[in-house]
Design an enzyme around this catalytic site. Structure first.
Site, PDB file in Angstrom:
ATOM      1  N   ASN A 166      48.996  48.176 -23.314  1.00 40.13           N
ATOM      2  CA  ASN A 166      47.882  48.925 -23.901  1.00 40.13           C
ATOM      3  C   ASN A 166      47.924  50.365 -23.404  1.00 40.13           C
ATOM      4  O   ASN A 166      48.805  50.744 -22.650  1.00 40.13           O
ATOM      5  CB  ASN A 166      46.551  48.243 -23.553  1.00 40.13           C
ATOM      6  CG  ASN A 166      46.358  48.159 -22.054  1.00 40.13           C
ATOM      7  OD1 ASN A 166      46.300  49.182 -21.388  1.00 40.13           O
ATOM      8  ND2 ASN A 166      46.295  46.947 -21.527  1.00 40.13           N
ATOM      9  N   ASP A 221      44.889  40.835 -22.323  1.00 41.98           N
ATOM     10  CA  ASP A 221      44.193  39.548 -22.435  1.00 41.98           C
ATOM     11  C   ASP A 221      45.152  38.407 -22.711  1.00 41.98           C
ATOM     12  O   ASP A 221      44.853  37.263 -22.403  1.00 41.98           O
ATOM     13  CB  ASP A 221      43.151  39.625 -23.563  1.00 41.98           C
ATOM     14  CG  ASP A 221      42.003  40.541 -23.182  1.00 41.98           C
ATOM     15  OD1 ASP A 221      41.550  40.440 -22.031  1.00 41.98           O
ATOM     16  OD2 ASP A 221      41.594  41.377 -24.012  1.00 41.98           O
ATOM     17  N   LYS A 224      67.467  38.712 -24.685  1.00 43.77           N
ATOM     18  CA  LYS A 224      66.948  39.624 -25.706  1.00 43.77           C
ATOM     19  C   LYS A 224      66.978  38.928 -27.072  1.00 43.77           C
ATOM     20  O   LYS A 224      68.010  38.361 -27.455  1.00 43.77           O
ATOM     21  CB  LYS A 224      67.817  40.881 -25.734  1.00 43.77           C
ATOM     22  CG  LYS A 224      67.296  41.934 -26.666  1.00 43.77           C
ATOM     23  CD  LYS A 224      68.198  43.153 -26.685  1.00 43.77           C
ATOM     24  CE  LYS A 224      67.765  44.077 -27.812  1.00 43.77           C
ATOM     25  NZ  LYS A 224      68.779  45.054 -28.139  1.00 43.77           N
ATOM     26  N   PHE A 270      34.974  46.815 -14.868  1.00 43.72           N
ATOM     27  CA  PHE A 270      34.847  47.851 -15.879  1.00 43.72           C
ATOM     28  C   PHE A 270      34.699  47.161 -17.230  1.00 43.72           C
ATOM     29  O   PHE A 270      35.175  46.035 -17.411  1.00 43.72           O
ATOM     30  CB  PHE A 270      36.094  48.749 -15.902  1.00 43.72           C
ATOM     31  CG  PHE A 270      35.943  49.953 -15.008  1.00 43.72           C
ATOM     32  CD1 PHE A 270      35.955  49.796 -13.634  1.00 43.72           C
ATOM     33  CD2 PHE A 270      35.762  51.222 -15.533  1.00 43.72           C
ATOM     34  CE1 PHE A 270      35.795  50.890 -12.790  1.00 43.72           C
ATOM     35  CE2 PHE A 270      35.604  52.326 -14.708  1.00 43.72           C
ATOM     36  CZ  PHE A 270      35.621  52.162 -13.330  1.00 43.72           C
ATOM     37  N   LYS A 296      31.267  37.207 -16.163  1.00 43.67           N
ATOM     38  CA  LYS A 296      32.307  37.302 -15.122  1.00 43.67           C
ATOM     39  C   LYS A 296      31.720  37.211 -13.717  1.00 43.67           C
ATOM     40  O   LYS A 296      32.451  37.284 -12.746  1.00 43.67           O
ATOM     41  CB  LYS A 296      33.097  38.595 -15.306  1.00 43.67           C
ATOM     42  CG  LYS A 296      33.714  38.726 -16.705  1.00 43.67           C
ATOM     43  CD  LYS A 296      34.870  39.681 -16.736  1.00 43.67           C
ATOM     44  CE  LYS A 296      35.396  39.815 -18.158  1.00 43.67           C
ATOM     45  NZ  LYS A 296      36.780  40.265 -18.199  1.00 43.67           N
TER      46      LYS A 296
HETATM   47  N1  CTP Z   1      39.769  41.927 -16.502  1.00 42.15           N
HETATM   48  C1  CTP Z   1      40.540  41.209 -15.617  1.00 42.15           C
HETATM   49  N2  CTP Z   1      41.461  40.319 -16.074  1.00 42.15           N
HETATM   50  C2  CTP Z   1      41.613  40.110 -17.403  1.00 42.15           C
HETATM   51  C3  CTP Z   1      40.825  40.844 -18.321  1.00 42.15           C
HETATM   52  C4  CTP Z   1      39.917  41.756 -17.831  1.00 42.15           C
HETATM   53  O1  CTP Z   1      40.403  41.408 -14.411  1.00 42.15           O
HETATM   54  N3  CTP Z   1      42.505  39.235 -17.814  1.00 42.15           N
HETATM   55  C5  CTP Z   1      38.772  42.853 -15.978  1.00 42.15           C
HETATM   56  C6  CTP Z   1      39.051  44.321 -16.252  1.00 42.15           C
HETATM   57  O2  CTP Z   1      39.800  44.888 -15.189  1.00 42.15           O
HETATM   58  C7  CTP Z   1      37.658  44.882 -16.323  1.00 42.15           C
HETATM   59  C8  CTP Z   1      36.831  43.751 -16.881  1.00 42.15           C
HETATM   60  O3  CTP Z   1      37.578  42.571 -16.640  1.00 42.15           O
HETATM   61  O4  CTP Z   1      37.127  45.157 -15.036  1.00 42.15           O
HETATM   62  C9  CTP Z   1      36.525  43.842 -18.339  1.00 42.15           C
HETATM   63  O5  CTP Z   1      37.683  44.108 -19.066  1.00 42.15           O
HETATM   64  P1  CTP Z   1      37.622  44.182 -20.633  1.00 42.15           P
HETATM   65  O6  CTP Z   1      38.998  44.344 -21.147  1.00 42.15           O
HETATM   66  O7  CTP Z   1      36.583  45.172 -21.047  1.00 42.15           O
HETATM   67  O8  CTP Z   1      37.021  42.757 -20.913  1.00 42.15           O
HETATM   68  P2  CTP Z   1      37.617  41.462 -21.550  1.00 42.15           P
HETATM   69  O9  CTP Z   1      37.294  40.324 -20.654  1.00 42.15           O
HETATM   70  O10 CTP Z   1      39.027  41.657 -21.903  1.00 42.15           O
HETATM   71  O11 CTP Z   1      36.691  41.310 -22.793  1.00 42.15           O
HETATM   72  P3  CTP Z   1      36.910  41.802 -24.293  1.00 42.15           P
HETATM   73  O12 CTP Z   1      38.357  42.144 -24.449  1.00 42.15           O
HETATM   74  O13 CTP Z   1      36.470  40.652 -25.062  1.00 42.15           O
HETATM   75  O14 CTP Z   1      36.012  43.003 -24.449  1.00 42.15           O
END
Ligand code: CTP
Length: 401
Positions: free
Chosen positions: A209, A277, A287, A324, A342
């Site tokens: 990302n 995610d 590859k 965050f 969380k």
């Molecule tokens: N986070 C994490 N591990 C993951 C996904 C997220 O530790 N696998 C943490 C991020 O570092 C951040 C928080 O969770 O502090 C929220 O991340 P975000 O991407 O906004 O949330 P998601 O759980 O991915 O929710 P969504 O994508 O549905 O908004």
């Protein structure tokens, strides 16, 4: 003890200048960065070469040096330090400081700075006792200048009395206690995640990302500056390693989780990483070739949620867990839901819609969502967000102690 601290050491002209060489070593042994300014008087006692060798940095001597001014500027010299130390501080430099004179690089840096100054006076006993020196000292101390010594003893001039510069370890102790007083998180351990994760598809491709790591790195740097022993677990970024921080580089979410667990226990954990995610369910060992027929169908598996895992109740849960929430709509609402889901203590929520320029940019507009309510912070740089967050962390840990 002094990890990441930056000291500008001004060496003025006294026989005690030889002790400044050892002072540089002792400060650096403790993790401080030392940069030296040598006055013309000081150069009669120690050479710029010795100072440069011990500090492993350029030594600045000349106010009107083209190199100094073009590369650095005398104003920047003091701006980039956390503390200015004048050792030895002669009667002459104290007089100039007291009267705001700026006729060389050292005195100009001292006049131009808004940083704290520590002096280690060294002079003949009569000069020390002279009403002029004592008046200058009172002026300087009333302005907040800190002092270590002088001590009593035999002087190079054959006399005995106060005027000898403090021993090197006493000056080091004064520097350490200065930083300890200003280190609200001294003795605390902090964990920060930052950057994106890369989830491999095959040995050469990955999904990722747009996270730059700027915010997480700024938070780690600010935690270290506040005295916390800080571990930064970061995905691939172009950000330089913050000073005084233990940096653990990982690629995937699974590696990030393992590195975070290994960094525990911690008093505070800040999860600023944009963790992917999903990962590829079955990573190809070789590859993937495009002549194998139709484009490959990638099947995804959910990654572990690092924040939720570490925020779950348990012995190793950090006392303060901060997540965050990068959102593109309903920023606060989504963040509040995330806070509950969380089980973290605070969420720093930000709008990362492309129009805001937050991803990769230097500024951030955040809302601090806690169990008690929501604070809307004005737009500010990611460095300022970090500083403000660290202030709040210091207060919260003091309350929870
Ligand atoms: N986070 C994490 N591990 C993951 C996904 C997220 O530790 N696998 C943490 C991020 O570092 C951040 C928080 O969770 O502090 C929220 O991340 P975000 O991407 O906004 O949330 P998601 O759980 O991915 O929710 P969504 O994508 O549905 O908004």
């Amino acid at each position: 003890m002094l990890h990441g601290k930056r000291v500008l050491l001004i060496v003025s002209g006294g026989i005690a200048a030889y002790k400044s060489l050892d002072l540089i070593r002792r400060l650096r042994e403790r993790g401080a960065g030392v940069r030296c300014v040598l006055t013309a008087g000081g150069a009669h006692f120690v050479t710029p070469l010795s100072l440069a060798a011990l500090s492993e940095d350029t030594v600045f001597t000349d106010l009107f040096s083209l190199t100094t001014e073009s590369e650095m500027g005398h104003i920047r010299l003091s701006r980039e330090a956390d503390l200015l130390v004048v050792a030895p501080a002669t009667a002459d430099i104290l007089a100039k400081m007291a009267h705001g004179r700026a006729d060389d690089l050292a005195t100009t840096a001292l006049l131009a700075t808004d940083k704290p100054v520590l002096i280690a006076p060294a002079m003949n006993v009569r000069m020390w006792n002279h009403a002029a020196t004592q008046a200058n000292l009172r002026t300087l101390e009333s302005r907040g200048v800190l002092r270590v010594g002088p001590v009593e003893g035999d002087m190079a001039c054959g006399e005995y009395g106060p005027g000898r510069m403090s021993e090197v370890m006493e000056i080091v102790a004064a520097v350490e206690s200065f930083f300890a007083d200003r280190s609200p998180l001294a003795g605390k351990r902090a964990l920060v995640t930052s950057g994106p994760t890369h989830e491999p598809i095959d040995p050469v491709r990955y999904i990722a990302n747009r996270a730059s790591g700027k915010q997480g790195h700024a938070i780690a740097a600010a935690l270290a500056r506040a005295g916390a022993a800080t571990t930064l677990v970061t995905g691939p970024t172009h950000e330089p390693d913050p000073a005084g921080v233990t940096v653990v580089r990982i690629e995937s979410a699974a590696e990030m989780l393992a590195a975070c667990k290994a960094a525990l226990p911690a008093d505070v954990a800040v999860f600023a990483a944009a963790v992917s995610d999903w990962r590829i369910a079955a990573q190809a060992g070789q590859k993937i070739k495009k002549n194998a027929g139709a484009p490959p169908q990638l099947s995804l598996a959910e990654n572990p949620d690092i924040l939720a895992t570490l925020a779950a109740p348990g012995n190793l849960r950090p006392r303060l867990v901060i997540g965050f929430a990068a959102e593109t709509e309903k920023v606060v609402e989504n963040a509040q839901a995330k806070l509950k889901r969380k089980r973290c203590d605070w969420i720093v929520a930000n709008d990362v819609s492309p129009a805001t320029g937050t991803f990769g940019g230097s500024d951030n507009t955040v809302h601090l969502v806690t169990g008690k309510g929501v604070e809307d912070w004005p737009p500010m740089s990611k460095t300022d967000v970090a500083a403000r967050l660290i202030e709040r962390i210091g207060m919260a840990l003091a309350e929870r102690a």
